[in-house]
Scaffold this active site. Structure first.
Site, PDB file in Angstrom:
ATOM      1  N   SER A 212       0.844  -1.194   0.000  1.00 56.50           N
ATOM      2  CA  SER A 212       0.000   0.000   0.000  1.00 56.50           C
ATOM      3  C   SER A 212       0.882   1.247   0.000  1.00 56.50           C
ATOM      4  CB  SER A 212      -0.949  -0.052   1.202  1.00 56.50           C
ATOM      5  OG  SER A 212      -1.881   0.979   1.149  1.00 56.50           O
ATOM      6  N   ASP A 467      -8.297  -5.435  -5.555  1.00 63.38           N
ATOM      7  CA  ASP A 467      -7.898  -4.308  -4.705  1.00 63.38           C
ATOM      8  C   ASP A 467      -8.855  -3.151  -4.987  1.00 63.38           C
ATOM      9  OD1 ASP A 467      -6.656  -2.016  -3.617  1.00 63.38           O
ATOM     10  OD2 ASP A 467      -4.679  -2.941  -3.780  1.00 63.38           O
ATOM     11  N   HIS A 504      -7.198  -5.416  -0.804  1.00 69.59           N
ATOM     12  CA  HIS A 504      -6.034  -4.551  -0.608  1.00 69.59           C
ATOM     13  C   HIS A 504      -5.036  -5.199   0.349  1.00 69.59           C
ATOM     14  CE1 HIS A 504      -3.714  -0.993  -0.781  1.00 69.59           C
ATOM     15  NE2 HIS A 504      -3.925  -0.635   0.474  1.00 69.59           N
TER      16      HIS A 504
END
Ligand code: CA
Length: 578
Positions: A212, A467, A504
């Site tokens: 991320s 995601d 994610h």
């Protein structure tokens, strides 16, 4: 197991070298005749070190909330724990900023340095345990010296409820640049200096692992500081963060149309979670699987060819489940819901229909809890798109920043008023206070990795196809640009590993348990390029215990035609995902 063999070897080798490596150390090294506690205490006062404490071996603390559990039974080794403060400065906004770091130096060191990536908007110093994801043992337990950092602002100190709360740092250009990546080089230099001082020698290898925002940091290091690290994992990279925030605001606007009330502009943020029921998202997932699951040769609940799973394929299946198709009274999807999904996955656009970021594939993880967490939220937690995308865009990703009161309705009101056609260009804007744009400071999407290749670096990029915040389509488009620059030979040093169904960084109907770090170390230290990474599905997936190879893009996992479909051994990486 590849890794246990590899690291037992490393540790044994390191232990054998231990008595001899002190001679010939750097001049500033601390005398090796002292014990760990004494050498640790002697670090204080240099390199910004405020505090250094010897810790005995202990059991692992529990994984942080929301993170997958670490390997069962992992123990923390005896180590020296350091906290330091660098580069204090008074911000343009009246706040006092500094870069704070956290370093753990094991008594039995494997000769290697590990930089742990950040998350979200950072502002916390991190645990410096060396979290590698996928349920694996953290790097400190393997003998790495591990650093983490807050990237130049402190959420406890630097907060202002009238200016976005703990993202007030976006109003100071230095703090913004440190968040974007400048702090990475500063902390790397200092951590390497402290390592040399304690152990009497520089690290032989340096690794960075992040997902991320941490993935953005890995990309920033590979592009801007290409000589610092030998191996980098940049998972689900937020390397287009300002553009991805446009997509978050686009989603708030899009799903917000389903929550609108007559006579009111914008919408009440509490209405968003009810725009789709869980059962309706189940219909969406059923439509995606009906349209695309079998296109990889096996109907197994995994959309291997997710790039081919376009709206053109899925819309007929969605329409069969629409309330106007005779399903009235039963569970069905409204036309407005289908339109909103299509608009969301198409990504943010200007008035001429040009993409401002990327589209998102239709994939088997759409509508699952880790996807809804961002897009529509729940009764207990508003959508993360509301809580993160809008305020970050307002305070950190545009020039000049647009201060917002830190509360969900203020965010929604600003997000619904944001005009993609008029305002999106502010992510590229500069002014006298901010001579660099947010895109310049924070994006790390250059396809030019030539310096990192020349250094001998290796880069692995895992990314979930479902995601909901950083689109895998952006990552794959970037990889194609890298391939074009590298004349088709980019896979000699950089490989992307899509994870179908994964949300994610983890979660979703996916095989999200895998050890990319072991694969990276084998590539860097033994020259073994990862041809596949075996991954397993966790207890929350539809198929606990299932394994699959993750394949380097553009190859995908293809069933061999015999053997258990729950076993990675029955699959081979071949073909192309497209
Ligand atoms: Ca399939």
């Amino acid at each position: 197991m590849i890794r246990s063999t590899l690291f037992l070897g490393l540790l044994a080798g390191t232990a054998a070298m231990w008595p001899t490596t002190w001679s010939g150390g750097v001049a500033a090294a601390i005398s090796p005749s002292l014990d760990l506690a004494q050498r640790c205490a002697a670090l204080v006062g240099q390199n910004g070190i405020d505090e250094a404490t010897a810790r005995g071996a202990s059991s692992m603390p529990p994984a942080p909330p929301g993170a997958p559990p670490v390997a069962a039974g992992a123990m923390l080794p005896a180590h020296c724990e350091v906290f330091g403060t660098l580069d204090r400065h008074d911000g343009a906004d009246g706040q006092q900023y500094a870069i704070r770091y956290h370093l753990r130096l094991p008594a039995v060191w494997n000769g290697r340095f590990f930089f742990q990536g950040g998350a979200g908007t950072n502002g916390v110093v991190g645990d410096a345990l060396g979290f590698v994801g996928g349920g694996q043992a953290p790097a400190l337990t393997l003998g790495y010296a591990v650093v983490s950092q807050d990237s130049g602002h402190d959420n406890r100190r630097n907060t202002d409820p009238e200016r976005g709360g703990d993202i007030v740092f976006g109003s100071d250009p230095v703090a913004r640049a440190n968040y974007g990546g400048s702090s990475l080089k500063r902390v790397t230099d200092v951590a390497k200096a402290v390592i040399a001082r304690l152990y009497g020698r520089a690290p032989e290898r340096s690794y960075f692992v992040g997902c991320s925002k941490g993935g953005q940091e890995g990309m920033a290091l590979a592009q801007r500081f290409p000589d610092e690290f030998d191996g980098i994992i940049a998972a689900a990279p937020g390397f287009s963060l300002p553009r991805a925030a446009l997509a978050q605001v686009w989603d708030v606007q899009t799903f917000g149309t389903l929550a609108a009330q007559p006579g009111r502009s914008g919408f009440d943020f509490r209405r968003l979670p009810a725009t789709f029921s869980e059962a309706q998202f189940g219909l969406v997932r059923a439509a995606v699987l009906a349209a695309c699951d079998a296109n990889d040769g096996l109907a197994d609940g995994i959309v291997g060819r997710f790039e081919r799973c376009t709206a053109r394929r899925v819309l007929p299946q969605l329409r069969r489940r629409s309330c106007t198709a005779g399903a009235a009274g039963a569970l069905c999807l409204s036309t407005a819901q289908i339109d909103a999904l299509q608009r969301s996955l198409n990504g943010p656009r200007d008035a001429a229909g040009r993409s401002l970021y990327a589209s998102f594939p239709w994939d088997g993880g759409i509508g699952t809890p880790g996807w809804r967490l961002w897009k529509t939220g729940s009764a207990t937690l508003p959508a993360l798109h509301i809580l993160t995308g809008g305020p970050a865009l307002a305070m950190i990703f545009i020039v000049p920043p647009s201060p917002l009161r830190a509360d969900p309705q203020s965010y929604v009101d600003w997000e619904t008023a944001f005009d993609m056609n008029r305002d999106a260009g502010r992510i590229y804007a500069t002014d006298t206070t901010f001579p660099r744009s947010a895109w310049t400071d924070i994006a790390a999407r250059s396809p030019d990795l030539s310096a990192f290749r020349t250094h001998g670096g290796k880069l692995i990029v895992p990314h979930g196809a479902s995601d909901p915040v950083f689109s895998i389509a952006d990552t794959l488009a970037w990889y194609r640009e890298v391939q074009a620059r590298e004349h088709g030979r980019a896979d000699s040093f950089v490989r992307v590993f899509p994870v179908p169904g994964m949300n994610h960084c983890s979660g979703g109907p996916a095989t999200d348990g895998f050890d990319a770090f072991a694969a990276l170390v084998a590539w860097v230290e033994q020259g073994r390029a990862p041809e596949r990474i075996v991954a397993s599905a966790g207890p929350a997936s539809p198929w606990p215990g299932r394994t699959r190879p993750l394949c380097p893009f553009p190859r995908i996992a293809i069933y061999r035609g015999r053997g258990s479909i729950e076993d990675a051994a029955s699959f081979t990486c071949k073909g192309t995902g497209k």
